[in-house]
Write an enzyme that holds these catalytic residues in place. Structure first.
Site, short mmCIF file in Angstrom:
data_model
loop_
_atom_site.label_atom_id
_atom_site.label_comp_id
_atom_site.label_asym_id
_atom_site.label_seq_id
_atom_site.Cartn_x
_atom_site.Cartn_y
_atom_site.Cartn_z
N ASN A 250 20.86 49.79 -26.93
CA ASN A 250 21.68 49.06 -26.06
C ASN A 250 23.07 49.67 -26.10
O ASN A 250 23.62 49.50 -27.32
CB ASN A 250 21.71 47.65 -26.55
CG ASN A 250 22.75 46.77 -25.78
OD1 ASN A 250 23.37 47.18 -24.72
ND2 ASN A 250 22.87 45.48 -26.20
N TRP A 251 23.45 50.43 -25.37
CA TRP A 251 24.77 51.03 -25.54
C TRP A 251 26.01 50.18 -25.43
O TRP A 251 27.01 50.48 -25.53
CB TRP A 251 24.91 52.17 -24.23
CG TRP A 251 24.16 53.47 -24.56
CD1 TRP A 251 23.16 53.82 -25.91
CD2 TRP A 251 23.86 54.67 -23.68
NE1 TRP A 251 22.28 54.60 -25.63
CE2 TRP A 251 22.79 55.21 -24.20
CE3 TRP A 251 24.36 54.52 -22.53
CZ2 TRP A 251 22.26 56.27 -23.50
CZ3 TRP A 251 23.78 56.07 -21.92
CH2 TRP A 251 22.87 56.68 -22.15
N LYS A 252 25.85 48.95 -25.00
CA LYS A 252 27.00 48.05 -24.58
C LYS A 252 27.97 48.66 -23.53
O LYS A 252 27.46 49.58 -22.85
CB LYS A 252 27.43 47.21 -25.91
CG LYS A 252 26.21 46.83 -26.90
CD LYS A 252 26.58 46.14 -27.95
CE LYS A 252 25.47 45.52 -28.84
NZ LYS A 252 25.73 44.77 -30.02
N HIS B 221 21.49 38.64 -24.01
CA HIS B 221 22.09 39.19 -24.96
C HIS B 221 23.10 38.08 -25.30
O HIS B 221 23.90 37.51 -24.74
CB HIS B 221 22.55 40.69 -24.84
CG HIS B 221 23.07 41.34 -26.07
ND1 HIS B 221 24.02 40.91 -26.85
CD2 HIS B 221 22.46 42.38 -26.75
CE1 HIS B 221 24.08 41.55 -27.70
NE2 HIS B 221 23.27 42.28 -27.92
N GLU C 52 25.79 38.45 -26.74
CA GLU C 52 27.11 38.68 -26.18
C GLU C 52 27.57 38.05 -24.95
O GLU C 52 28.54 37.57 -24.50
CB GLU C 52 27.44 40.05 -26.08
CG GLU C 52 27.47 40.42 -27.55
CD GLU C 52 27.19 42.11 -27.90
OE1 GLU C 52 27.21 42.88 -27.01
OE2 GLU C 52 27.02 42.42 -29.13
N GLU D 10 17.30 38.88 -32.15
CA GLU D 10 18.61 39.45 -32.73
C GLU D 10 19.23 38.31 -33.29
O GLU D 10 19.87 37.55 -32.62
CB GLU D 10 19.25 39.94 -31.55
CG GLU D 10 18.67 41.23 -30.73
CD GLU D 10 19.60 41.91 -29.95
OE1 GLU D 10 19.49 43.48 -30.46
OE2 GLU D 10 20.37 41.64 -29.40
N GLY E 269 25.95 44.01 -35.05
CA GLY E 269 27.26 44.70 -35.18
C GLY E 269 28.29 44.27 -36.70
O GLY E 269 29.12 44.49 -36.85
N SER F 238 22.16 45.29 -36.82
CA SER F 238 22.40 46.19 -37.65
C SER F 238 21.31 47.21 -38.02
O SER F 238 21.04 47.43 -39.24
CB SER F 238 22.89 45.62 -38.72
OG SER F 238 24.17 44.87 -38.44
N GLY G 242 22.03 48.52 -31.54
CA GLY G 242 23.29 48.80 -30.91
C GLY G 242 24.15 50.07 -31.26
O GLY G 242 23.85 51.06 -30.75
N GLY G 243 24.95 49.83 -32.23
CA GLY G 243 25.80 50.68 -32.71
C GLY G 243 25.12 52.23 -33.23
O GLY G 243 25.61 53.24 -32.73
P1 13P Z 1 23.90 46.68 -33.70
O1 13P Z 1 22.57 47.44 -33.88
O2 13P Z 1 25.37 47.18 -33.47
O3 13P Z 1 23.90 45.50 -34.72
O4 13P Z 1 23.51 45.61 -32.40
C1 13P Z 1 22.45 45.05 -32.12
C2 13P Z 1 22.26 44.57 -30.61
O5 13P Z 1 23.15 43.85 -30.29
C3 13P Z 1 21.61 45.31 -29.80
O6 13P Z 1 21.51 44.38 -28.49
#
Ligand code: 13P
Length: 248
Positions: free
Chosen positions: A9-11, A94, A96, A166, A172, A211, A232-233
């Site tokens: 997920n590149w966000k 998600h 967010e 999640e 994050g 994470s 994510g990251g």
């Molecule tokens: P991180 O891997 O950066 O914690 O993010 C997870 C995430 O929100 C994937 O959708």
């Protein structure tokens, strides 16, 4: 036997140049990867990623969708538009989007229905806050989030749903759920699905997100009910992402 799935997920990250470098980097290591791999791009780059990944093992996804098919919805993107760019997956719900853009459990369920009805697969995200975990409410929170989708879409919809658990406190933050914490929640999710349909419970992929990185992925994915990761990251660096893909 469920296939391991690793989704990035590149966000709201990357540029044209970075997308190109990232996708080419991932593609260069894909011959050693057995997991199904999905990258979920920001809308503006779907076309670019489509062009780079045609005839590759890399699958394409978007990060959200409108419930409306077309018309006067300024700024929104329909499921047909997403399909037009060769994407087969859409992240829905998600945390967010739930916390920053006010998406309720019912909004999320409506989006899951839109995605599944269109023939695409929903990467349906659930998870609890730190307060909820500390209050011992984790299982009840994820059960509530899933139940609204069952009530809205029917249990058969889960044939086209990948669940991503999640925990919000792990997203994050660099703090990962322990394999036992994640496994316990995943098992409770599968048990809830089994009360509706045993076959669907056994076949639905449940990914962990929060994470996940090259050093903890293998141990998490080795757990019985953890079928891969939503990253994510670490999905923004081809080398790290590939290492996670290979851990599956
Ligand atoms: P991180 O891997 O950066 O914690 O993010 C997870 C995430 O929100 C994937 O959708």
């Amino acid at each position: 036997m469920r296939q391991t799935i690793v989704a990035g997920n590149w966000k709201m990250n990357a540029s044209k140049e970075e997308v190109s470098t990232l996708v080419m980097g991932i593609l260069s290591g894909m011959s050693e990867v057995e997991s199904k791999v999905i990258v979920c791009s920001p809308f503006p780059y779907l076309s670019q990623v489509e062009a780079l990944t045609t005839h590759s093992q890399l699958h394409l996804g978007a990060q959200t969708v409108s419930i409306h098919p077309s018309g006067a919805h300024t700024g929104e993107v329909s499921v047909d538009m997403i399909k037009d760019f060769g994407a087969d997956y859409v992240i829905v719900g998600h945390s967010e989007r739930r916390s920053m853009y006010g998406e309720t459990d019912q909004d999320v369920a409506n989006k899951v229905k839109t995605v599944v009805d269109s023939g695409l697969t929903a990467l349906f995200c659930i998870g609890e806050t730190l307060e909820e975990r500390e209050a011992g409410e984790t299982e009840a929170v994820v059960a509530r989030q899933i139940q609204v989708v069952i009530d809205t879409c029917g249990i058969d919809a889960f044939r086209n749903i990948i669940i991503a658990y999640e925990p919000i406190w792990a997203i994050g933050t660099g703090v990962t759920a322990s394999p036992q914490q994640a496994q316990d929640t995943h098992a409770s999710i599968r048990a809830l699905l089994a009360t509706n349909d045993e076959n669907i419970a056994q076949s639905t992929p449940i990914l962990y997100g929060g994470s996940m990185n090259p050093s903890n992925a293998a141990e998490l994915i080795a757990c019985e009910d953890i079928d891969g990761g939503l990253i994510g990251g670490a999905s923004l660096k081809a080398e790290d992402f590939l290492q996670i893909c290979k851990a599956g």
